[in-house]
Design an enzyme around this catalytic site. Structure first.
Site, mmCIF file in Angstrom:
data_model
loop_
_atom_site.group_PDB
_atom_site.id
_atom_site.type_symbol
_atom_site.label_atom_id
_atom_site.label_comp_id
_atom_site.label_asym_id
_atom_site.label_seq_id
_atom_site.Cartn_x
_atom_site.Cartn_y
_atom_site.Cartn_z
ATOM 1 N N CYS A 88 7.818 3.411 5.227
ATOM 2 C CA CYS A 88 8.179 2.193 4.794
ATOM 3 C C CYS A 88 9.864 2.085 4.071
ATOM 4 O O CYS A 88 10.505 1.396 4.462
ATOM 5 C CB CYS A 88 7.277 2.010 3.485
ATOM 6 S SG CYS A 88 5.604 1.432 4.203
ATOM 7 N N LEU B 70 0.769 -1.329 -0.155
ATOM 8 C CA LEU B 70 0.054 -0.036 0.085
ATOM 9 C C LEU B 70 0.782 1.261 0.033
ATOM 10 O O LEU B 70 1.900 1.046 0.619
ATOM 11 C CB LEU B 70 -0.899 0.040 1.218
ATOM 12 C CG LEU B 70 -1.586 -1.284 1.494
ATOM 13 C CD1 LEU B 70 -2.483 -1.013 2.826
ATOM 14 C CD2 LEU B 70 -2.728 -1.520 0.453
#
Length: 944
Positions: free
Chosen positions: A755, A648
């Site tokens: 991330c 995502l």
């Protein structure tokens, strides 16, 4: 006093921009004739540079009269989604996913546009089908007029369910008036009677057409065919079957961006710099195109026979085609007929039958649905003026109606001019080669028959137009069925609902849980924080993610989504248990697995039946096996272990979940694989089924590779600045190579977030644990860390000493459409500015509170501002660090009026050359030295 018009133009397709240019040119002519200075705000997205280049000359020539062209960038609606590259069919499933996001963001779009309209002093809003323009105008108290042959409400009738169409209908109902263009079969939008207009196009210079024809076909022996199929049709599509690409009797003319087979070397490509492509249409003998209004209108007005490609499920195509039948030389084609061996002869026959349309016929078709009395409200007798050309006459009519709306105040006596009828000037073309003897020319029936006039206002609704309330009704009493609460969409492929427990409600867990519920499953989301659970139960979302709150509320109301702090109760009877807790980095860079292990222990103590336990958190290779062993040590309950990595992107997480590129399933259990395939059965994506360790590695490898692309293009940008190249052009050229791809090749000030920084460091540590030094990835991290400080270096190049300066910072989140400030470049940039004695004025539309809470103790030296202009007020420079839409849409003339020094450091390349026109900003971007102004290094002389 100037007349200000905001003209919203859809991004979808060439026709909206081209026909809007024709109307805007007429608006400029008529406003000048009426003694009014026109301030035209063109609002669009991808089409904006084209609009700017096309209109710049006219507005520059009229500048002495106070006329101004202002360009404003705004992303438009989703348009269509093709079933495949080169396809002529739409993909309803993917379109639904995109529309979910668009509709979720629609209220925010309306608020944003209403604020801009009110602040810009707009007198009239015109929209070529951009839906949010109408409710925004109503909210701002500004009249609005729609101009189009279709709306997205009707275009999506056969593609989307009624519950998705309802918000579009509601938006279009807010317009004050609607001008229906030729072929329209729309409901009676607007509070006023619907007006109509026929086909029109941009004006043509006939001398240029003759010169063009002579240059392209000096011997006059060939037929010119315009191939404009649009929608990505080209190389690799059915167009490759066209024998006429090999037929020496034909000379194909194609658009600049169309891909052709390698062997089609003879084709004439319209230059990318060409803004007046209607001259190429005028030079052709026949046009083969999709039934898009813009190209069709040019062919009709310029008397060119049409071969139209039929596209399944495209409703407006059928409407446009029906408006032409028996009134214009026409040949209908489908994808299969492109490979027909007799197509060349059929097209030659079409040329022989239609050839150069008689003036009366072209005039009649162009007039379309225009036979309508003047607006009853315009009581003054309109002066008769010289008639414009056939291509312009209907555009002039539209412009007159728009100006009448814009100038309809109590002191206005304006009436649109009435044009004396006149036949259009013939468009020259070469003498036609004879049609083959085997196919003798034959007249088309009713070629010269005029198009039937539209009924006088109020216009009657077409039998096939969707019914809506009467046009003169008010919004409050329009209780149309489409505006009622609709049943939500069920994407679940089999209709069998699973019981799913999601442990953790951070970005990954919350988005996954909400979207699983949207897919039709029964979902319980678990979090240990009772305050967070209470917030979620009240319909509030603790993170900013477009579309997430609306989906959460809807599925909670339907009973498919619940939130709890009791993990033990939540996992009982679950078919699938998803672990999505955080794995924050340790000081060493390794992933902290403490939350994973705690969750596994509690799951082991409470689970029953035979569930699948999937880890969605990003974890080092081997973690799933460790968790499996931990659970087995605490329970005899059977279960299957799965690695289910997420992919995502913050800011588009809902879209990424509902429209994934792939689903990676790491498991040795056929039962678990089958269950997870069933979970995602309603999504159109590929499945990659692997062993568990490979699945764990896929996530790290994917993020490391994407981070590498970002650092690589940033290094290229730094070289571009030294050699005088443009990194955006370089990236574009690279991206066309399918081996490379265009994504993640946007130069800037580096990546951030939760991330990439964490996962790159973790992968370096994973490699180190097996005695491997990941030199490439270490360099990627080092490049990223240094890239953000280019902002400081550019400020110092302009000012030298920074102490005592005031610098505005636009953007605190690590990327737009999120409130996440973790590892955001703004953290270190602001820190460095403060260390240099700079006064910082900061603004972010969403992430202000998060940034302040994580920035450190005290706000010394930082002023937290209420808006971008507030931050820029009395600043010595503006530094754009996050590419929020509102920053890229900023009116630079307005910005110039509040800053102390016109210095703009664009760390995300949010502005382009058109935005910078007529400004005196000292502008630095990333890797684009040709756009630098002020302290600008000369293009270097290179010697190697």
């Amino acid at each position: 006093m100037a007349l200000s018009i905001a003209y919203y133009i859809s991004d979808y397709g060439y026709g909206h921009a081209a026909r809007s240019i024709a109307v805007i040119r007429e608006l400029l002519r008529q406003a000048a004739a009426a003694g009014k200075a026109l301030h035209l705000h063109a609002v669009s997205g991808r089409a904006l540079p084209f609009l700017g280049r096309s209109l710049a000359a006219e507005f520059e020539a009229a500048r002495a009269g106070g006329h101004r062209l202002i360009l404003r960038r705004m992303e438009s609606e989703p348009g269509y989604v093709l079933a495949a590259t080169g396809s002529m069919g739409a993909d309803p499933a993917q379109l639904s996913s995109r529309m979910l996001l668009y509709l979720a963001d629609l209220p925010a779009r309306v608020r944003r546009e209403a604020s801009w309209l009110g602040a810009s002093g707009i007198d009239l809003t015109v929209s070529d089908i951009v839906a949010e323009a109408f409710p925004a105008s109503r909210r701002a108290g500004i009249p609005s007029v729609g101009v189009s042959n279709f709306t997205w409400f009707t275009a999506y009738q056969e593609l989307l369910p009624a519950e998705m169409l309802a918000p579009l209908a509601k938006a279009y109902l807010d317009m004050d008036a609607f001008i229906a263009l030729a072929g329209s079969r729309e409901p009676e939008w607007g509070r006023e009677a619907v007006r109509t207009a026929g086909f029109f196009c941009r004006d043509v210079d006939h001398g240029r057409v003759l010169e063009l024809r002579k240059r392209l076909d000096p011997g006059g022996q060939r037929r010119l065919i315009g191939l404009f199929p649009g929608m990505g049709i080209g190389k690799g599509s059915s167009l490759e079957q066209l024998d006429l690409l090999r037929d020496s009797r034909w000379l194909p003319v194609v658009s600049s961006g169309m891909e052709l087979p390698d062997w089609a070397e003879d084709a004439v490509r319209i230059p990318e710099s060409e803004t007046e492509s209607q001259h190429y249409v005028a030079a052709c003998d026949v046009v083969l195109t999709k039934p898009g209004w813009g190209t069709v209108a040019e062919a009709v007005c310029l008397g060119k026979p049409l071969a139209l490609l039929q596209r399944p499920l495209f409703r407006e195509d059928r409407c446009t085609t029906d408006a032409l039948r028996d009134r214009h030389p026409l040949l209908m084609l489908d994808a299969d007929s492109l490979g027909s061996p007799d197509l060349s002869d059929r097209l030659l026959e079409l040329c022989g039958r239609g050839g150069q349309l008689p003036a009366a016929s072209a005039s009649a078709v162009a007039a379309g649905l225009s036979a309508e009395p003047p607006n009853a409200a315009m009581t003054a007798a309109p002066p008769v003026t010289a008639a414009p050309s056939a291509s312009r006459s209907e555009a002039a009519r539209v412009a007159g109606l728009l100006l009448a709306h814009a100038m309809s105040g109590p002191d206005s006596a304006y009436s649109p001019p009435a044009f004396a009828p006149s036949a259009p000037a013939p468009v020259p073309s070469a003498p036609a080669p004879s049609a083959p003897a085997s196919v003798p020319p034959a007249p088309i029936a009713n070629t010269s028959a005029p198009v039937q006039s539209a009924p006088t206002a109020p216009a009657s609704r077409s039998p096939s137009a969707p019914a809506l309330p009467a046009a003169n009704s008010t919004s409050s009493d329009r209780h149309h069925p489409l505006l009622r609460t609709a049943k939500p969409i069920n994407y679940n492929g089999s209709g069998k609902a699973m019981k799913i427990t999601v442990v953790g409600t951070g970005y990954v867990g919350l988005v996954s849980g909400v979207c699983y519920a949207e897919l039709g499953h029964s979902v319980i989301c678990v979090d240990k924080d009772p305050l967070k659970v209470a917030t979620l139960q009240n319909g509030e979302i603790p993170i900013y993610e477009p579309g997430l709150q609306e989906l959460s509320v809807r599925n909670s109301e339907l009973g498919r989504l619940r939130f709890t702090a009791s993990l033990g109760d939540a996992v009982k009877g679950a078919d699938l248990i998803v672990i999505a807790v955080g794995t924050p980095p340790l000081p060493s860079g390794e992933a902290n697995l403490a939350y994973i292990e705690l969750a596994a222990q509690e799951i082991a103590d409470a689970m029953e039946g035979h569930p699948v336990v999937a880890i969605k958190s990003t974890v080092p290779v081997g973690t799933n096996e460790k968790v499996r062993d931990l659970i087995r040590a605490r329970t005899d309950c059977p279960f299957d272990s799965v690695s289910l990595p997420e992919f995502l992107r913050e800011g588009s997480a809902v879209s990424d979940t509902m429209n994934p590129d792939r689903i990676v399933i790491g498991t040795e259990s056929p039962r678990a694989e089958a269950l997870l395939r069933e979970l995602h059965a309603g999504l159109n994506c590929a499945f990659a089924v692997t062993d568990i360790r490979s699945a764990e590695m896929i996530k790290y490898a994917s993020n490391a590779f994407l981070a590498t692309k970002i650092s690589f293009i940033n290094e290229i940008a730094n070289i571009c600045e030294k050699v005088g190249a443009d990194v955006t052009r370089v990236a574009e050229g690279m991206g066309h190579d399918k081996r490379i791809g265009a994504s993640f090749l946007k130069a800037g000030i580096g990546y951030g977030g939760s991330c990439f920084p964490k996962d790159t460091q973790a992968l370096i540590q994973i490699a180190g644990h097996v005695d491997y030094e990941f030199k490439l990835l270490r360099s990627v991290v080092e490049v990223n860390q240094d890239q953000r400080f280019n902002v400081i270096r550019k400020l110092e190049a302009i000012f030298g000493e920074l102490r005592g300066r005031t610098i505005a910072v636009w953007g605190l989140a690590f990327k737009p459409e999120t409130d996440d400030v973790r590892e955001a470049p703004a953290q270190e940039i602001i820190g460095e500015l403060l260390a240099r004695g700079v006064e910082v004025r900061a603004y972010d539309p969403i992430a202000m509170d998060n940034f302040r809470s994580t920035f450190g103790s005290g706000d010394g030296g930082v002023t937290w501002c209420e808006s971008a202009l507030d931050a820029a007020t009395d600043s010595d420079a503006v530094c754009l660090l996050t590419e929020w839409k509102e920053f890229g849409q900023m009116d630079l003339q307005q910005l110039r009026g509040v800053v102390r020094e016109p210095v703009l450091i664009d760390g995300r390349n949010a502005f382009d050359e058109a935005d910078l026109q007529d400004t005196d900003f000292i502008y630095y971007s990333v890797g684009r030295p040709s756009l630098a102004r002020g302290v600008k290094a000369p293009v270097p002389e290179l010697s190697y």
